[in-house]
Design a protein around this motif. Structure first.
Motif, PDB file in Angstrom:
ATOM      1  N   SER A  90       3.736   4.595   9.812  1.00 50.08           N
ATOM      2  CA  SER A  90       2.676   4.468   9.074  1.00 50.08           C
ATOM      3  C   SER A  90       2.672   3.230   7.971  1.00 50.08           C
ATOM      4  N   GLN A 125      -0.412   6.573   1.453  1.00 50.84           N
ATOM      5  CA  GLN A 125      -1.701   7.065   1.973  1.00 50.84           C
ATOM      6  C   GLN A 125      -2.821   5.852   2.218  1.00 50.84           C
ATOM      7  N   GLY A 126      -2.048   4.659   2.375  1.00 49.51           N
ATOM      8  CA  GLY A 126      -3.000   3.516   2.236  1.00 49.51           C
ATOM      9  C   GLY A 126      -3.350   2.711   1.203  1.00 49.51           C
ATOM     10  N   LYS A 127      -3.336   3.316   0.161  1.00 47.80           N
ATOM     11  CA  LYS A 127      -3.918   3.017  -1.102  1.00 47.80           C
ATOM     12  C   LYS A 127      -3.392   1.838  -1.577  1.00 47.80           C
ATOM     13  N   GLN A 128      -3.973   0.612  -1.969  1.00 49.97           N
ATOM     14  CA  GLN A 128      -3.256  -0.535  -2.450  1.00 49.97           C
ATOM     15  C   GLN A 128      -3.498  -0.635  -4.013  1.00 49.97           C
ATOM     16  N   ARG A 134       0.736  -1.242   0.026  1.00 49.80           N
ATOM     17  CA  ARG A 134      -0.125  -0.039  -0.050  1.00 49.80           C
ATOM     18  C   ARG A 134       0.941   1.279  -0.013  1.00 49.80           C
TER      19      ARG A 134
END
Length: 864
Positions: A214, A136-139, A133
């Motif tokens: 993070s 920003q946490g997007k996969q 990811r």
């Protein structure tokens, strides 16, 4: 002068490396090399897939820019919201992956399938798969828009993995095909996970600062376990951690931080797990030091090491200097003193309310990353473009201004270096003139303990006296080192056949020993023979190899030479092997040699065939001392009878020139033999080079240990043990010789001191160089260097990265024992258990080094 200038030209490379490593051990902006899908370096068997349309769209056709088969890898079906199809790549070792590239199926205009989106999963060991990811946490990653363009996507954060899967993602039914490439470089840290307390939140008056990891890819609850994250992403935090949001999204993003109030013990613990046992030299920790916000670098770190299943009982502690003047973030280097470990557990103690880390890297038995291209990039590969310059494939030039500034600085440094070199040349000539009178005497070098600098002592060279004249001035080159010192372990170890003879009773031998073994005491308290107690065999080459106790020589003095006179007319000269101050060494063929040697020696040569021999010949104009030494050497050599020691076969001493005839092995010396061979493996198959197995290497090393065990049992000290002084016969038979010094081929292996003495300093122990002590323990040191040569196939000189002067300076680090000494690195073929033996041979304290008996036994155990 030219040598120093070449050294000066080499320095900019070092400067560039150092400038590059200021930011991080691995630089994501430079670590962007194609890993082998396009070039074919990744073999077909390392590319697999969950399914395929047909054999012509199998996984092996999923190579970027490739058009083989039907032009790409194509899975059978890809369903929306159901990820089960994947293309998997096995890189065979951990890699730091910073960029990926994808392409659709073009097939000469016949294809119209591509992946508009995809995900990536990766694994470091094949047992646990992690979904990538972004920050920003997007996969989901944006893929291709047509079948022919290459879509390059930065991996932010980068991933550290061996296995990578590309998984196409669709939102409606469609056919998908992919061609892919991975970009990055090998992950040399070997770090596979770190466990640490979870990062915390700092509440500032204006806004909160989140100091969590993070992008950590392990489990995160109250602590982080079995993963990697921001501490290994190659990005260092800003000096002002509150401004990190300018670049990455929110304040404190680049740092992982902890508050002292949450840890009653005043410290946090981080454990690092590695892919295998490694030899660690240092750890670099990038810390924030913004003390105005109550943030400081750690006050102390205490590290524990685990090599197998147990933790070492003695930890390593290090305390950096506290800095309350400079608020800049910085790397703090912790020397790890060559500890062998597969896991390291470190406790970092708070120096203030907060402690913030952004990067932790390790230097172990593999080379550091640098910001210049790798020394062995994969053929046909080059750094790929930045995604922003996708159509033209240009290299990311974001660091161009920094590099230009560095080059300008390097030019100034070069000018300064050239001036210094010229000044050193003038100063050295003045120093040589000033010391010419001293050089006429026998000197030994020692270190001044008070000043921890080199000084030279003028020894009286008489037993029982210790007159010396000290100088407080430092010097950069070592003066003559008194090469006639040794420290046999036991005076009473004599040649077995003369231990108690009818001519000399045991009591007489003891009296002779008592009379002739006056000892001097050096500053470590260990006795060693004074010069008068050692037989000095000058030898034909101007250097003496074997050092023999006077006690042993006295026992030999009454014995006749037991070798036959050989007719010179039966010698046919083939080649000059080398020459020295007093004579030459020739390769010859000897006819009828079998008739002139002892019955206990058998030649592996058919009856009547000439025998290959080495002939040491003393020049007819040699002085009386050289002639006497030559005859003494014949007497000594005639007594050496061991399968792994070169044998004296015959002599020519009835007329000039005096000659001694020794064995010579048909495959020459071990250095040249191994340099013509390659280790078994794929590279050797591709090059059709002759190979030597690891087992054969161990067999040869065992024979050398056996021969040295025999010499040490007689209190003989070789003083020049190296692969150049080992000869190779049939079936990898090894015999130790002594004429490598005479060969011009190996002149670069010897350091000439003021035009007088030559010493193999790269093979010598620190006490031999600095104190002039040559002992069985110093031979053990040289044996480990010889073993290092063997395992590197003699492709590299020991300490090749250091000049002769730097090698000598490194011996001073061994003397001072402040954990700053440099060891030879672990060869690729060397198992950890064998490298540990080598490190034991290089212990500072000679008494802690293993004996040749122990080495021989250990090498026998290692043989397959």
């Amino acid at each position: 002068m030219m040598r120093h200038l070449s050294d000066a030209l080499f320095l900019p490379l070092i400067v560039i490396q150092l400038l590059g490593t200021v930011t991080s051990q691995v630089n994501p902006g430079v670590c962007r090399y194609a890993l082998g899908m396009s070039s074919g370096q990744i073999p077909d068997e390392d590319i697999s897939a969950s399914s395929q349309w047909s054999e012509s769209t199998a996984a092996r056709y999923g190579r970027l820019d490739g058009e083989e088969g039907d032009g790409a890898w194509c899975p059978i079906t890809v369903e929306p919201d159901h990820l089960k199809e994947f293309l998997q790549i096995d890189l065979r070792s951990l890699h730091f992956i910073t960029l990926v590239g994808t392409q659709g199926r073009h097939a000469g205009g016949m294809g119209n399938e591509f992946a508009q989106m995809y995900k990536i999963k990766y694994s470091r060991d094949g047992s646990r798969w992690i979904s990538w990811r972004n920050r920003q946490g997007k996969q989901v990653i944006e893929g291709n828009r047509n079948t022919y363009d290459i879509a390059l996507r930065d991996m932010q954060p980068p991933i550290i993995a061996r296995l990578v899967r590309f998984m196409p993602v669709i939102d409606h039914s469609m056919n998908v095909c992919m061609r892919v490439e991975l970009y990055g470089c090998e992950w040399l840290d070997g770090l596979v996970s770190y466990n640490a307390p979870a990062g915390q939140q700092m509440n500032l008056p204006a806004y909160p600062v989140y100091l969590n990891d993070s992008v950590y890819d392990g489990a995160v609850i109250y602590s982080m376990t079995e993963g990697l994250g921001q501490l290994t992403d190659g990005v260092c935090g800003e000096d002002d951690f509150t401004l990190s949001h300018v670049h990455n999204g929110w304040p404190g993003y680049d740092y992982v931080g902890w508050n002292n109030d949450s840890f009653p013990g005043g410290s946090i613990e981080i454990m690092f797990e590695f892919d295998r046992i490694r030899n660690f030299t240092s750890m670099k920790v990038h810390c924030n030091n913004m003390f105005s916000r109550h943030v400081k670098a750690f006050q102390q770190v205490v590290c524990h090491f685990r090599s197998d299943s147990d933790w070492e009982t003695t930890p390593l502690a290090f305390s950096p200097v506290e800095d309350e003047k400079n608020p800049s973030a910085r790397f703090i280097t912790v020397k790890l003193a060559n500890h062998m470990a597969s896991a390291i557990k470190c406790q970092f103690y708070f120096a203030d309310a907060w402690m913030l880390f952004s990067e932790i890297t390790f230097q172990s038995d593999t080379a550091m990353y640098n910001t210049t291209p790798p020394s062995t990039p994969k053929p046909g590969t080059s750094p790929p473009p930045s995604p922003e310059d996708d159509p033209t494939h240009k290299v990311d030039d974001s660091n161009t201004r920094i590099l230009i500034g560095c080059l300008v600085a390097i030019i100034f440094i070069l000018v300064a270096i050239i001036v210094i070199i010229l000044w050193r040349q003038v100063w050295q000539k003045m120093l040589e003139k000033a010391s010419r009178r001293i050089l006429d005497d026998e000197l030994t070098a020692s270190l001044s303990i008070q000043s921890e600098t080199f000084s030279y002592n003028h020894t009286s060279n008489r037993p029982g006296t210790a007159g010396e004249q000290e100088s407080n001035s430092t010097y950069e080159r070592i003066f003559p080192l008194g090469p006639d010192y040794q420290e046999p372990s036991r005076l009473i170890c004599k040649l077995p056949e003369f231990a108690q003879s009818s001519e000399e009773p045991a009591s007489a031998a003891a009296a002779a020993a008592s009379k002739s073994t006056t000892q001097t005491v050096v500053q470590d308290g260990a006795p060693h023979y004074a010069e008068a107690d050692i037989v000095n065999l000058q030898g034909v080459t101007g250097g003496n190899t074997y050092a023999i106790p006077a006690v042993t020589m006295d026992l030999l003095s009454g014995k006749d030479v037991v070798v036959e006179e050989f007719p010179r007319k039966l010698l046919t000269f083939k080649e000059k092997l080398g020459e020295g101050q007093f004579g030459e060494v020739h390769l010859c063929e000897a006819e009828g040699m079998q008739e002139f040697i002892n019955e206990d020696y058998l030649f592996d040569v058919p009856e009547g065939q000439p025998v290959l021999v080495a002939v040491k010949m003393l020049r007819s104009d040699a002085n009386k001392n050289a002639r006497n030494d030559f005859l003494k050497e014949i007497k000594i050599m005639s007594r050496l009878k061991d399968p792994n020691i070169i044998r004296l076969l015959a002599v020519c001493i009835y007329s000039d020139p005096l000659c001694m005839i020794t064995e010579y092995m048909e495959n020459g010396d071990l250095n040249q033999f191994l340099s013509r061979h390659e280790p078994e493996g794929q590279l050797a198959l591709l090059s059709s080079a002759p190979t030597v197995s690891f087992g054969d290497l161990c067999y040869m090393a065992t024979q050398i240990a056996s021969g040295m065990k025999y010499l040490s049992s007689l209190n003989f000290v070789h003083r020049d043990l190296a692969t150049r002084n080992c000869l190779v016969g049939k079936n990898y038979t090894i015999k130790i010789a002594d004429f490598g010094m005479s060969r011009n081929l190996y002149s670069g292996d010897y350091y000439r001191i003021q035009g007088r003495a030559v010493l193999p300093i790269r093979w010598m122990s620190w006490e031999s160089i600095l104190l002039g002590k040559f002992t069985t323990a110093s031979d053990v040191w040289a044996y480990a260097v010889t073993l290092w040569e063997i395992l590197n196939f003699c492709k590299e000189q020991p300490y090749s990265q250091l000049t002769d002067e730097q090698v000598i300076e490194n011996t001073g680090e061994f003397f001072r024992d402040q954990k700053r000494q440099i060891y030879l690195p672990q060869p690729v073929l060397c198992p950890d258990s064998l490298y540990k033996i080598m490190l034991n041979c290089w212990r500072r304290n000679a008494k802690e080094r293993p004996s040749f008996q122990e080495l021989h036994r250990a090498l026998l155990d290692l043989q397959p």
